[in-house]
Design an enzyme around this catalytic site. Structure first.
Site, PDB file in Angstrom:
ATOM      1  N   LYS A  18       0.839  -1.218   0.000  1.00 26.10           N
ATOM      2  CA  LYS A  18       0.000   0.000   0.000  1.00 26.10           C
ATOM      3  C   LYS A  18       0.868   1.260   0.000  1.00 26.10           C
ATOM      4  CE  LYS A  18      -1.734   1.369   4.199  1.00 26.10           C
ATOM      5  NZ  LYS A  18      -1.349   2.731   4.596  1.00 26.10           N
ATOM      6  N   ASN A  19       1.853   1.295   0.914  1.00 27.59           N
ATOM      7  CA  ASN A  19       2.600   2.540   1.089  1.00 27.59           C
ATOM      8  C   ASN A  19       3.613   2.794  -0.025  1.00 27.59           C
ATOM      9  OD1 ASN A  19       1.073   2.988   3.313  1.00 27.59           O
ATOM     10  ND2 ASN A  19       2.658   2.467   4.814  1.00 27.59           N
ATOM     11  N   CYS A  51      -5.613   7.790   9.589  1.00 31.35           N
ATOM     12  CA  CYS A  51      -5.757   7.107  10.873  1.00 31.35           C
ATOM     13  C   CYS A  51      -5.438   8.065  12.023  1.00 31.35           C
ATOM     14  CB  CYS A  51      -4.776   5.932  10.946  1.00 31.35           C
ATOM     15  SG  CYS A  51      -5.405   4.412  10.230  1.00 31.35           S
ATOM     16  N   ARG A  80       0.337  14.230  13.428  1.00 32.10           N
ATOM     17  CA  ARG A  80       0.605  14.074  11.997  1.00 32.10           C
ATOM     18  C   ARG A  80       0.645  15.406  11.256  1.00 32.10           C
ATOM     19  NH1 ARG A  80      -1.766   8.591   9.618  1.00 32.10           N
ATOM     20  NH2 ARG A  80       0.272   8.594   8.672  1.00 32.10           N
ATOM     21  N   ILE A  82       2.197  18.453   8.718  1.00 36.91           N
ATOM     22  CA  ILE A  82       2.745  18.382   7.356  1.00 36.91           C
ATOM     23  C   ILE A  82       3.767  19.509   7.124  1.00 36.91           C
ATOM     24  CG2 ILE A  82       0.790  17.163   6.290  1.00 36.91           C
ATOM     25  CD1 ILE A  82      -0.114  19.921   5.190  1.00 36.91           C
ATOM     26  N   LEU A 127       6.968  19.601   7.395  1.00 37.37           N
ATOM     27  CA  LEU A 127       8.187  19.232   6.661  1.00 37.37           C
ATOM     28  C   LEU A 127       7.920  19.173   5.158  1.00 37.37           C
ATOM     29  CD1 LEU A 127       9.493  16.438   9.070  1.00 37.37           C
ATOM     30  CD2 LEU A 127      10.251  18.808   8.935  1.00 37.37           C
ATOM     31  N   ASP A 153       4.573   0.498  12.276  1.00 36.67           N
ATOM     32  CA  ASP A 153       3.395  -0.161  11.703  1.00 36.67           C
ATOM     33  C   ASP A 153       3.244  -1.620  12.135  1.00 36.67           C
ATOM     34  OD1 ASP A 153       2.772   2.178  10.449  1.00 36.67           O
ATOM     35  OD2 ASP A 153       3.503   1.584   8.469  1.00 36.67           O
ATOM     36  N   ILE A 197       7.428   7.064  17.112  1.00 36.21           N
ATOM     37  CA  ILE A 197       7.023   7.738  15.860  1.00 36.21           C
ATOM     38  C   ILE A 197       5.690   8.469  16.016  1.00 36.21           C
ATOM     39  CG2 ILE A 197       6.573   7.438  13.380  1.00 36.21           C
ATOM     40  CD1 ILE A 197       9.438   6.765  14.113  1.00 36.21           C
ATOM     41  N   ARG A 233      -8.336  -0.737   5.017  1.00 39.82           N
ATOM     42  CA  ARG A 233      -7.474   0.276   4.401  1.00 39.82           C
ATOM     43  C   ARG A 233      -6.138  -0.326   3.982  1.00 39.82           C
ATOM     44  NH1 ARG A 233      -7.955   5.895   7.525  1.00 39.82           N
ATOM     45  NH2 ARG A 233      -6.671   6.400   5.729  1.00 39.82           N
TER      46      ARG A 233
HETATM   47  N1  EPU Z   1       5.945  14.584  10.893  1.00 42.41           N
HETATM   48  C1  EPU Z   1       6.001  15.927  11.190  1.00 42.41           C
HETATM   49  N2  EPU Z   1       5.907  16.803  10.154  1.00 42.41           N
HETATM   50  C2  EPU Z   1       5.752  16.404   8.859  1.00 42.41           C
HETATM   51  C3  EPU Z   1       5.690  15.013   8.579  1.00 42.41           C
HETATM   52  C4  EPU Z   1       5.792  14.125   9.629  1.00 42.41           C
HETATM   53  O1  EPU Z   1       6.148  16.323  12.338  1.00 42.41           O
HETATM   54  O2  EPU Z   1       5.670  17.255   7.964  1.00 42.41           O
HETATM   55  C5  EPU Z   1       6.012  13.614  12.010  1.00 42.41           C
HETATM   56  C6  EPU Z   1       4.698  12.844  12.155  1.00 42.41           C
HETATM   57  O3  EPU Z   1       3.765  13.577  12.922  1.00 42.41           O
HETATM   58  C7  EPU Z   1       5.133  11.556  12.800  1.00 42.41           C
HETATM   59  C8  EPU Z   1       6.532  11.333  12.212  1.00 42.41           C
HETATM   60  O4  EPU Z   1       6.956  12.600  11.696  1.00 42.41           O
HETATM   61  O5  EPU Z   1       5.249  11.732  14.178  1.00 42.41           O
HETATM   62  C9  EPU Z   1       6.577  10.280  11.114  1.00 42.41           C
HETATM   63  O6  EPU Z   1       5.769  10.650  10.032  1.00 42.41           O
HETATM   64  P1  EPU Z   1       6.094  10.267   8.521  1.00 42.41           P
HETATM   65  O7  EPU Z   1       5.944  11.514   7.718  1.00 42.41           O
HETATM   66  O8  EPU Z   1       7.386   9.526   8.442  1.00 42.41           O
HETATM   67  O9  EPU Z   1       4.912   9.286   8.207  1.00 42.41           O
HETATM   68  P2  EPU Z   1       3.861   9.352   7.029  1.00 42.41           P
HETATM   69  O10 EPU Z   1       4.556   9.653   5.758  1.00 42.41           O
HETATM   70  O11 EPU Z   1       2.724  10.170   7.437  1.00 42.41           O
HETATM   71  C10 EPU Z   1       4.172   6.828   6.448  1.00 42.41           C
HETATM   72  C11 EPU Z   1       3.241   5.647   6.303  1.00 42.41           C
HETATM   73  C12 EPU Z   1       2.694   5.265   7.663  1.00 42.41           C
HETATM   74  C13 EPU Z   1       3.866   4.896   8.561  1.00 42.41           C
HETATM   75  C14 EPU Z   1       4.852   6.088   8.646  1.00 42.41           C
HETATM   76  C15 EPU Z   1       6.090   5.787   9.445  1.00 42.41           C
HETATM   77  C16 EPU Z   1       2.366   5.959   4.083  1.00 42.41           C
HETATM   78  C17 EPU Z   1       1.204   6.218   3.231  1.00 42.41           C
HETATM   79  N3  EPU Z   1       2.161   5.993   5.397  1.00 42.41           N
HETATM   80  O12 EPU Z   1       3.364   7.865   7.011  1.00 42.41           O
HETATM   81  O13 EPU Z   1       1.873   4.125   7.470  1.00 42.41           O
HETATM   82  O14 EPU Z   1       3.419   4.585   9.844  1.00 42.41           O
HETATM   83  O15 EPU Z   1       5.254   6.468   7.305  1.00 42.41           O
HETATM   84  O16 EPU Z   1       6.755   4.695   8.916  1.00 42.41           O
HETATM   85  O17 EPU Z   1       3.450   5.707   3.587  1.00 42.41           O
HETATM   86  C18 EPU Z   1       0.162   2.608   7.980  1.00 42.41           C
HETATM   87  O18 EPU Z   1       0.380   2.062   6.891  1.00 42.41           O
HETATM   88  O19 EPU Z   1      -0.556   2.103   8.876  1.00 42.41           O
HETATM   89  C19 EPU Z   1       0.772   3.916   8.248  1.00 42.41           C
HETATM   90  C20 EPU Z   1       0.304   4.757   9.175  1.00 42.41           C
END
Ligand code: EPU
Length: 422
Positions: A22-23, A116, A121, A123, A125, A305, A327, A397
């Site tokens: 998925k990811n 989720c 979470r 954005i 960055l 995850d 995380i 999902r």
């Molecule tokens: N974060 C920030 N600012 C940002 C982006 C992230 O503070 O601009 C923080 C988040 O709040 C979190 C941490 O950084 O505390 C990690 O977030 P990351 O951006 O790495 O995660 P993501 O891209 O939102 C992806 C996966 C998640 C997985 C995480 C960590 C996808 C679609 N989703 O999320 O998958 O848990 O990386 O490996 O790729 C799942 O599949 O169940 C899932 C949640």
């Protein structure tokens, strides 16, 4: 609301092929909008989140169709860079379209994404990375308008190796003028998969899989045909389910190198694992052992995850285990539900202290998010008696009909769909 009904206490046995990731598929589908024409993607899992991404692509003017695990995205007629709020609210990964839409149209309008409920979470960055490439960002309440006449390569240092921010910046930089270097990039296998896909479209990217990714801007991209990698989190979930039920199974079509930290932890718990090319054999004839300390961290460390799933195994282990979640701050919601099944878990800030019990007991429990839901299914498979898992849509999902996968391995599990009068 649909429910999963599980008659527990049966060891899993047999063989199963793991579906596509998925990811990896989500950002790759988003990237299709960058090159006009027909893209063909194989091994695309049939999941709720993928369906939402296809709906968003259609809302942007693309056509998308699926035959089995192959999805064709026709992006020639893409004509909008506005993602409707209702679709953004359904899935956080809608944010992945920012980079591609900026690269193709020079503008994108999105809303704060949903997804989720596992933590704040943010954005920031993503937005700072796009700004560094020359985009102007205006936030109007919940709406984010991002524009760029031209994107220019630069050096970007991420404060944290965010998976999504790394992917978004990579995609925006593909057609930027000059060279972009991302330092402290996320190293997840899904990022390598995105690099490989973008390079088949004509991009020039190296370094994915390390913490430094270099993107040399190119003028044009062409549509591509690509095979998505297997889902390491689905594979890890099934490995843990086999161990928790003291079963013996074979996983086929997996990439064991994506699961190194998980296999290491399972072996520490006394689970027997044999690896052979794209096959993993797992068996757990005796009670698992406690694992002193697991810390979730970015790849290649133990993945967040799989935190909830491994907690189920440790709930049944001999001794005290500790899991620290670094995380997401809201990722212990399964603890209360597992406790209702007889688990002995205490949470203190971001650490869970798990004292293994000899057995879990069936109960009616609620999936609060995708991976918490998967953990409850594993608990139900291992427990004595009947477990009912509610809010199954969260599980859909990320797992393509989890009950079909598990029944092929001998589990007694079925989906109860209420008739309208119920
Ligand atoms: N974060 C920030 N600012 C940002 C982006 C992230 O503070 O601009 C923080 C988040 O709040 C979190 C941490 O950084 O505390 C990690 O977030 P990351 O951006 O790495 O995660 P993501 O891209 O939102 C992806 C996966 C998640 C997985 C995480 C960590 C996808 C679609 N989703 O999320 O998958 O848990 O990386 O490996 O790729 C799942 O599949 O169940 C899932 C949640």
């Amino acid at each position: 609301m649909e429910k999963l009904v599980i008659e527990g206490g049966r060891p899993l046995s047999g063989a199963i092929k793991i579906h596509g990731a998925k990811n990896a598929a989500l950002p790759i589908l988003a990237a299709c909008i960058m090159a006009s024409g027909t893209h063909t993607l194989h091994n695309v899992p049939n999941l709720l989140d993928i369906e939402v991404m296809l709906q968003i692509l259609r809302a942007l003017g693309c056509k998308a169709d699926r035959q089995g695990e192959t999805v064709n995205v026709h992006s020639s007629k893409a004509n909008s860079s506005y993602i409707p709020e209702e679709l953004m609210g359904q899935m956080r990964s809608s944010i992945f379209l920012m980079g591609p839409l900026l690269a193709r149209f020079g503008s994108v309008t999105v809303y704060q994404p949903g997804g989720c409920a596992i933590g704040e979470r943010k954005i920031d960055l993503h937005l700072r990375g796009l700004e560094a490439l020359g985009a102007k960002i205006e936030e109007k309440g919940n709406m984010i308008v991002c524009t760029a006449d031209v994107l220019t390569g630069t050096e970007i240092v991420l404060d944290f190796p965010s998976v999504g921010a790394t992917e978004n910046i990579m995609m925006a930089a593909v057609k930027a003028e000059g060279v972009t270097t991302i330092f402290n990039a996320a190293r997840e296998p899904e990022i390598q998969d995105l690099q490989n896909f973008l390079n088949t479209m004509g991009a020039d990217i190296i370094g994915a899989g390390t913490d430094t990714i270099t993107i040399r801007g190119v003028k044009t991209l062409a549509p591509s045909e690509y095979n998505i990698i297997p889902d390491r989190i689905v594979a890890g979930t099934i490995l843990v389910a086999a161990a928790a039920t003291r079963g013996t199974i074979t996983l086929e079509r997996v990439n064991p190198s994506h699961l190194t930290s998980v296999i290491h932890v399972l072996r520490r718990a006394g689970v027997q694992i044999l690896v052979n090319d794209d096959i993993i054999h797992v068996s757990c004839p005796t009670r698992p052992k406690a694992v002193e300390r697991i810390v979730t961290s970015p790849h290649p460390s133990f993945p967040t995850d799989l935190q909830s799933q491994i907690m189920v195994l440790l709930s049944l282990a001999d001794g005290l285990s500790i899991i620290k979640e670094t995380i997401f701050e809201g990722r212990f919601k399964h603890v209360d539900e597992l406790s209702r099944m007889g688990a002995d878990i205490r949470v203190d800030l971001n650490s869970a202290f798990i004292r293994g019990v000899p057995r879990l007991y069936g109960a009616t429990v609620e999936a609060t998010d995708l991976r918490a839901g998967a953990a409850l299914v594993i608990a139900g498979l291992a427990a004595h008696g009947t477990t009912i898992v509610e809010q199954v849509h969260h599980i859909d999902r990320g797992y393509d009909r989890i009950e079909h996968m598990l029944s092929r391995l001998g589990a007694v599990i079925y989906r109860h769909t209420p008739v309208p009068s119920e």
